[in-house]
Design a protein around this motif. Structure first.
Motif, PDB file in Angstrom:
ATOM      1  N   GLU A 127     -15.757  21.927   3.913  1.00 20.28           N
ATOM      2  CA  GLU A 127     -16.256  21.108   5.016  1.00 20.28           C
ATOM      3  C   GLU A 127     -16.707  19.734   4.528  1.00 20.28           C
ATOM      4  N   GLY A 128     -17.265  19.681   3.305  1.00 23.42           N
ATOM      5  CA  GLY A 128     -17.629  18.391   2.727  1.00 23.42           C
ATOM      6  C   GLY A 128     -16.409  17.525   2.471  1.00 23.42           C
ATOM      7  N   LEU A 129     -15.312  18.155   2.028  1.00 23.68           N
ATOM      8  CA  LEU A 129     -14.071  17.415   1.820  1.00 23.68           C
ATOM      9  C   LEU A 129     -13.534  16.888   3.148  1.00 23.68           C
ATOM     10  N   LEU A 130     -13.533  17.745   4.178  1.00 20.72           N
ATOM     11  CA  LEU A 130     -13.037  17.318   5.490  1.00 20.72           C
ATOM     12  C   LEU A 130     -13.893  16.198   6.068  1.00 20.72           C
ATOM     13  N   GLU A 131     -15.194  16.283   5.854  1.00 21.97           N
ATOM     14  CA  GLU A 131     -16.074  15.221   6.342  1.00 21.97           C
ATOM     15  C   GLU A 131     -15.779  13.909   5.617  1.00 21.97           C
ATOM     16  N   GLY A 132     -15.535  13.985   4.301  1.00 19.22           N
ATOM     17  CA  GLY A 132     -15.210  12.780   3.548  1.00 19.22           C
ATOM     18  C   GLY A 132     -13.899  12.147   3.979  1.00 19.22           C
ATOM     19  N   LEU A 133     -12.966  12.995   4.483  1.00 26.62           N
ATOM     20  CA  LEU A 133     -11.687  12.485   4.981  1.00 26.62           C
ATOM     21  C   LEU A 133     -11.755  12.143   6.468  1.00 26.62           C
ATOM     22  N   HIS A 134     -12.926  12.358   7.098  1.00 21.59           N
ATOM     23  CA  HIS A 134     -13.158  12.058   8.520  1.00 21.59           C
ATOM     24  C   HIS A 134     -12.245  12.891   9.414  1.00 21.59           C
ATOM     25  N   ILE A 135     -11.994  14.138   8.980  1.00 21.50           N
ATOM     26  CA  ILE A 135     -11.226  15.089   9.797  1.00 21.50           C
ATOM     27  C   ILE A 135     -12.225  15.955  10.548  1.00 21.50           C
ATOM     28  N   ARG A 136     -12.191  15.893  11.876  1.00 23.66           N
ATOM     29  CA  ARG A 136     -13.171  16.631  12.675  1.00 23.66           C
ATOM     30  C   ARG A 136     -12.523  17.720  13.533  1.00 23.66           C
ATOM     31  N   ASP A 137     -11.264  17.598  13.830  1.00 23.83           N
ATOM     32  CA  ASP A 137     -10.593  18.558  14.701  1.00 23.83           C
ATOM     33  C   ASP A 137     -10.076  19.737  13.878  1.00 23.83           C
ATOM     34  N   TYR A 138     -11.022  20.518  13.338  1.00 23.07           N
ATOM     35  CA  TYR A 138     -10.612  21.666  12.538  1.00 23.07           C
ATOM     36  C   TYR A 138     -11.366  22.907  12.987  1.00 23.07           C
ATOM     37  N   SER A 151       0.835  -1.195   0.000  1.00 23.92           N
ATOM     38  CA  SER A 151       0.000   0.000   0.000  1.00 23.92           C
ATOM     39  C   SER A 151       0.875   1.252   0.000  1.00 23.92           C
ATOM     40  N   PHE A 152       0.458   2.254  -0.739  1.00 26.93           N
ATOM     41  CA  PHE A 152       1.132   3.559  -0.780  1.00 26.93           C
ATOM     42  C   PHE A 152       0.094   4.589  -0.345  1.00 26.93           C
ATOM     43  N   ARG A 153       0.051   4.830   0.967  1.00 26.03           N
ATOM     44  CA  ARG A 153      -1.059   5.605   1.526  1.00 26.03           C
ATOM     45  C   ARG A 153      -1.133   7.020   0.956  1.00 26.03           C
ATOM     46  N   ALA A 154       0.010   7.687   0.784  1.00 26.97           N
ATOM     47  CA  ALA A 154      -0.011   9.062   0.279  1.00 26.97           C
ATOM     48  C   ALA A 154      -0.697   9.123  -1.083  1.00 26.97           C
ATOM     49  N   PHE A 155      -0.360   8.188  -1.958  1.00 28.86           N
ATOM     50  CA  PHE A 155      -0.984   8.171  -3.288  1.00 28.86           C
ATOM     51  C   PHE A 155      -2.462   7.821  -3.188  1.00 28.86           C
ATOM     52  N   GLU A 156      -2.785   6.830  -2.355  1.00 27.47           N
ATOM     53  CA  GLU A 156      -4.187   6.424  -2.224  1.00 27.47           C
ATOM     54  C   GLU A 156      -5.037   7.564  -1.677  1.00 27.47           C
ATOM     55  N   MET A 157      -4.506   8.301  -0.703  1.00 23.16           N
ATOM     56  CA  MET A 157      -5.270   9.418  -0.136  1.00 23.16           C
ATOM     57  C   MET A 157      -5.394  10.567  -1.140  1.00 23.16           C
ATOM     58  N   GLU A 158      -4.348  10.771  -1.959  1.00 26.57           N
ATOM     59  CA  GLU A 158      -4.452  11.793  -3.002  1.00 26.57           C
ATOM     60  C   GLU A 158      -5.569  11.453  -3.977  1.00 26.57           C
ATOM     61  N   GLU A 159      -5.669  10.179  -4.348  1.00 25.35           N
ATOM     62  CA  GLU A 159      -6.764   9.756  -5.226  1.00 25.35           C
ATOM     63  C   GLU A 159      -8.103   9.875  -4.518  1.00 25.35           C
ATOM     64  N   ARG A 160      -8.119   9.626  -3.205  1.00 25.07           N
ATOM     65  CA  ARG A 160      -9.354   9.772  -2.430  1.00 25.07           C
ATOM     66  C   ARG A 160      -9.842  11.215  -2.449  1.00 25.07           C
ATOM     67  N   VAL A 161      -8.898  12.158  -2.311  1.00 26.85           N
ATOM     68  CA  VAL A 161      -9.257  13.573  -2.377  1.00 26.85           C
ATOM     69  C   VAL A 161      -9.846  13.902  -3.744  1.00 26.85           C
ATOM     70  N   ARG A 162      -9.236  13.379  -4.797  1.00 26.65           N
ATOM     71  CA  ARG A 162      -9.776  13.613  -6.140  1.00 26.65           C
ATOM     72  C   ARG A 162     -11.206  13.100  -6.247  1.00 26.65           C
ATOM     73  N   ASP A 163     -11.421  11.882  -5.792  1.00 30.63           N
ATOM     74  CA  ASP A 163     -12.764  11.282  -5.880  1.00 30.63           C
ATOM     75  C   ASP A 163     -13.781  12.103  -5.102  1.00 30.63           C
ATOM     76  N   LEU A 164     -13.409  12.564  -3.917  1.00 27.44           N
ATOM     77  CA  LEU A 164     -14.335  13.355  -3.104  1.00 27.44           C
ATOM     78  C   LEU A 164     -14.693  14.670  -3.791  1.00 27.44           C
ATOM     79  N   LEU A 165     -13.696  15.343  -4.345  1.00 24.26           N
ATOM     80  CA  LEU A 165     -13.962  16.630  -5.000  1.00 24.26           C
ATOM     81  C   LEU A 165     -14.819  16.454  -6.248  1.00 24.26           C
TER      82      LEU A 165
END
Length: 851
Positions: free
Chosen positions: A676-687, A534-548
């Protein structure tokens, strides 16, 4: 590149239907993007659908080869003539014409040598030569100034050959011309439009494509004649050559033609040049272009007498060297060009530049109507230098295109011999004996050893060593066999073939091209699959793309280059820039004036693209993920990953029927909701979102984003002064630039899910009056902290300002949700939580809170 089939057939027999030939070339890597038919019906493959074509098919019964036997004057019109045409019928046909190019023959009586021209009979369809629009017309008999006319002698425009309409098309007499021959058999042609990738420089000519056709079809290749016979005084006594940089000018050859006559080229040469998109000029210049298109070697012709005059009594001398700082040259197009120290020039005896090597000749030594002695040059030049000069001077000629594909020095001597022989044929004169050949660094042959097992490993097909050798021999490779290994020497013109492992891959690619990529069978990978990690940085970058994308945005991909001036426009005058203060990484060889450094921000590129797209779409919602480049010392620059967002125009696309009220343009809260929709999709709440002072954003409509107390970027409406500086003409622009690496780091590797509630929720609204400078985010954070685990949700639903609460204050109304799965909450429970919330707010906000 345009490849006329009639010219191609001069070098190789073509037995395949043209559509099949186009398919074979395409599968071999020479993509045929379009087939153009001139006078001939379209060839088709059964079962294949073709787009509708409007090309003119010459009627074999009504569009013929005619011979004008006599030209008479029209008795009632000074500008009209009567052409008496022999078309193979029982008697001559009288055609009324206004063609100016046959007026000189009027009144001379029967012509000893007829004028051969296309002839269209009544009922034939041709293009309307007098119409600005492209439309067909059918010939019908009618009276022209008292003389009945039912036929036509045709121009190139009326036949669809070109836009030439200054006179009728006159053909050079040929021994096999017979009046009445269908014109399609004389001038009909098919032109293949071939798209070549940069590694196919060896195929950037008619002969180059013929080599490919011969290899693909197994036909014999017929090369043009390179025989040159000189009789006059040796060329070595008439000119000297000095090469000062052999790396940039590996070879330089010269031949000399004395007593030439500059005149129009013969029709056959002019037709071929027009067919490949080149405008005929005169016989000398046309030969240089003809050889370039025929065999891929550019030539340049000097007026030898002009060189002789510049030599001032000395033997003329040509010097090849790099240009000097501040040096200028007037080129053939009449422009005075400032040269750079990377440009290669040809200079005269006094070391004055007279030609921009490989790109464009000089004005002072060009061929003109008075030229009688022609010095013909064929050379090879460093392809990187040529490419650099073409870009810096913005001179993208056919010659520079071929030189920039790395021509081999061996082609220079062949091109010169071929060009001089043709030049003598069309211009007369005497060729000086010999050929001056300056070749200080001969190129080494390219040899590769190719084991048979490598072919199977890379292509996945079984092939004998003899089969591989036969295929490579078709492409003019020299092959010797040693057991299961092929020892291959590449033909000199194949400068795209490497050595060692790269050369092996190149040869295997050649085998695949000849077999046909579509004929290579699908096989299962024989090697063991590598371990999957697994290459988490790449996978999360693709996740951000999908969310947007799921949030309605489209991805923008722009150049990573910019200019300091373009990024400086993002900062209002007098403001302190919020962008990194690092030094820019400058490019030594920028591709254009607006791409000189590596960018510090994504915002400039997003804005530039959005401004260009305004003419097509007022509503734009895009994102970009990419690195910015921050110089650090003498090492490599830092390349932090950024996320850029841009929104402008209507909040939602127009729809019909749309009964709802107009949506209006996007504003700050649309962008905030998107983030906020992007942060919710990434499950980031402490913002936390707080007021921003970013230099590029509107002071009252922007915010900083903090995650776990650390800033990760800013967003808001573009500052009005910035919008004015970039001349933005659309709706307000909302933008954001966030640290994507920080976002990815803050996203939890795992996140929890809560079960569906089993007890009813208690809903309550609360209004709090605070000072204007108290941010909503701070109030919400205090409410959540005081409410504890029983407070499930807090939502701001109204902000009120008015005289009832006093100037400098605002009322924030929140919807609170209380709930627990352990029991149903009572009014007493809710009252206790409410009291705790109010007490916390009073304690923390003190003077900034008013109950």
């Amino acid at each position: 590149m345009r490849v006329p089939l009639s010219w191609l057939k001069e070098f190789v027999d073509v037995a395949l239907p043209v559509e099949v030939l186009a398919e074979r070339l395409t599968t071999a890597g020479l993509e045929v993007s379009h087939i153009e038919y001139i006078g001939l019906p379209q060839q088709t493959i059964p079962g294949v659908r073709y787009p509708k074509s409007d090309h003119l098919v010459w009627d074999r019964e009504k569009i013929l080869l005619g011979a004008i036997r006599e030209v008479k004057r029209h008795p009632e019109a000074d500008r009209l003539l009567l052409a008496m045409v022999d078309y193979g019928g029982p008697e001559l046909e009288q055609c009324v014409t206004g063609a100016p190019n046959i007026g000189q023959y009027a009144g001379l009586g029967p012509l000893e040598t007829p004028l051969w021209t296309p002839f269209a009979m009544e009922g034939a369809q041709v293009w309307d030569g007098h119409s600005e629009e492209r439309k067909l017309m059918t010939l019908k008999g009618k009276s022209l100034r008292g003389i009945y006319n039912k036929s036509m002698v045709c121009s190139e425009k009326e036949l669809g050959i070109s836009d030439e309409h200054e006179g009728i098309l006159l053909l050079d007499p040929q021994p096999n011309f017979v009046p009445g021959t269908p014109l399609a058999d004389v001038l009909g042609d098919v032109i293949l439009h071939v798209e070549l990738t940069p590694n196919f420089g060896h195929a950037l000519s008619i002969l180059g494509v013929a080599r490919e056709v011969a290899a693909l079809t197994g036909q014999e290749l017929r090369e043009p004649s390179y025989v040159l016979r000189g009789r006059g005084a040796p060329v070595a006594q008439a000119i000297e050559v000095e090469i000062r940089d052999a790396q940039r000018n590996p070879r330089f050859t010269l031949t000399l033609l004395r007593g030439a006559k500059v005149q129009p080229s013969p029709q056959w040469m002019q037709r071929r040049l027009k067919a490949v998109g080149q405008r005929p000029i005169n016989n000398i210049v046309d030969v240089t272009n003809y050889v370039m298109f025929e065999m891929g070697q550019p030539l340049h012709a000097f007026d030898y007498d002009k060189l002789l005059a510049r030599a001032k009594g000395r033997t003329p001398k040509l010097i090849t060297r790099l240009a000097r700082e501040g040096e200028t040259l007037k080129t053939l197009d009449g422009q005075e060009r400032a040269l750079s120290v990377n440009d290669i020039v040809i200079a005269d005896n006094d070391d004055v530049a007279i030609s921009l090597a490989a790109v464009m000749g000089g004005y002072d030594t060009e061929i003109d109507d008075n030229t009688t002695n022609v010095l013909l040059e064929a050379a090879t030049w460093d392809f990187i230098s040529v490419r650099r000069t073409a870009h810096s001077q913005k001179l993208f000629s056919e010659a520079s295109t071929r030189f920039s594909r790395n021509l081999h020095p061996s082609r220079a001597i062949l091109g010169n011999q071929r060009g001089m022989a043709l030049m003598q044929q069309v211009a007369g004169g005497e060729v000086a004996e010999g050929l001056l050949d300056a070749y200080p660094q001969p190129a080494e042959p390219i040899t590769i050893s190719l084991p048979l097992h490598e072919i199977k490993r890379l292509l996945g097909i079984e092939m004998s060593v003899q089969q591989a050798a036969e295929l490579l021999t078709r492409l003019q490779f020299d092959v010797t066999l040693e057991g299961e290994t092929l020892h291959v020497t590449a033909p000199t013109y194949r400068t795209d073939i490497g050595t060692g492992v790269i050369g092996q891959a190149d040869l295997i690619e050649e085998l695949a091209r000849l077999i046909g990529y579509d004929r290579i069978p699908d096989t299962i990978m024989a090697d063991e699959m590598p371990p999957q990690r697994s290459f988490r940085a790449f996978e999360m970058e693709e996740r951000v793309r999908d969310l947007l994308v799921s949030l309605g945005l489209r991805e923008n991909i722009s150049y990573r280059f910019s200019t300091p001036e373009a990024e400086a426009r993002l900062v209002p005058p007098g403001a302190v820039s919020s962008f990194p203060q690092a030094e820019y990484v400058a490019l030594q060889n920028p591709i254009s004036a607006d791409k000189t450094v590596l960018r510090h921000t994504l915002l400039a590129g997003l804005l530039e693209n959005a401004a260009r797209n305004l003419r097509y779409a007022q509503r734009q919602q895009v994102f970009e993920i990419g690195s910015v480049y921050l110089k650090q010392g003498t090492g490599l620059p830092a390349e932090p990953l950024r996320l850029g967002l841009l929104m402008t125009g209507a909040r939602r696309p127009a729809a019909w029927p749309d009964s709802a009220a107009p949506a209006g343009d996007v504003d700050f809260y649309d962008l905030k909701g998107l983030i906020e929709g992007l942060l919710e999709g990434l499950h980031i709440r402490d913002y936390v979102v707080r007021r921003s002072t970013h230099s590029s954003f509107h002071p009252g409509r922007s915010a900083d984003l903090l995650i776990a107390g650390q800033p990760v970027g800013a967003f808001g409406q573009l500052h009005p002064l910035v919008a004015q500086a970039i001349r933005w003409e659309g709706a307000p622009v909302l933008m954001a630039e966030l640290d994507l690496e920080a976002l990815i780091s803050a996203a939890p590797v795992r996140h929890t899910f809560a079960p569906l509630p089993t007890t009813p929720a208690v809903l309550e609204d609360i209004a709090i009056v605070v000072r204007e400078d108290v941010p909503h985010a701070e109030v919400e954070a205090l409410i959540r902290r005081a409410g504890g685990p029983l407070l499930k949700d807090v939502r701001l639903f109204d902000v009120y300002r008015g005289s009832q609460i006093g100037e400098g204050h605002k009322s924030l109304a929140y919807a609170l949700t209380y709930q627990t799965n352990e029991r149903t909450l009572t009014d007493k429970d809710v009252q206790k939580i409410r009291q705790k919330i109010v007490a916390t707010l009073e304690k923390q906000l003190e003077a900034r809170l008013r109950a």
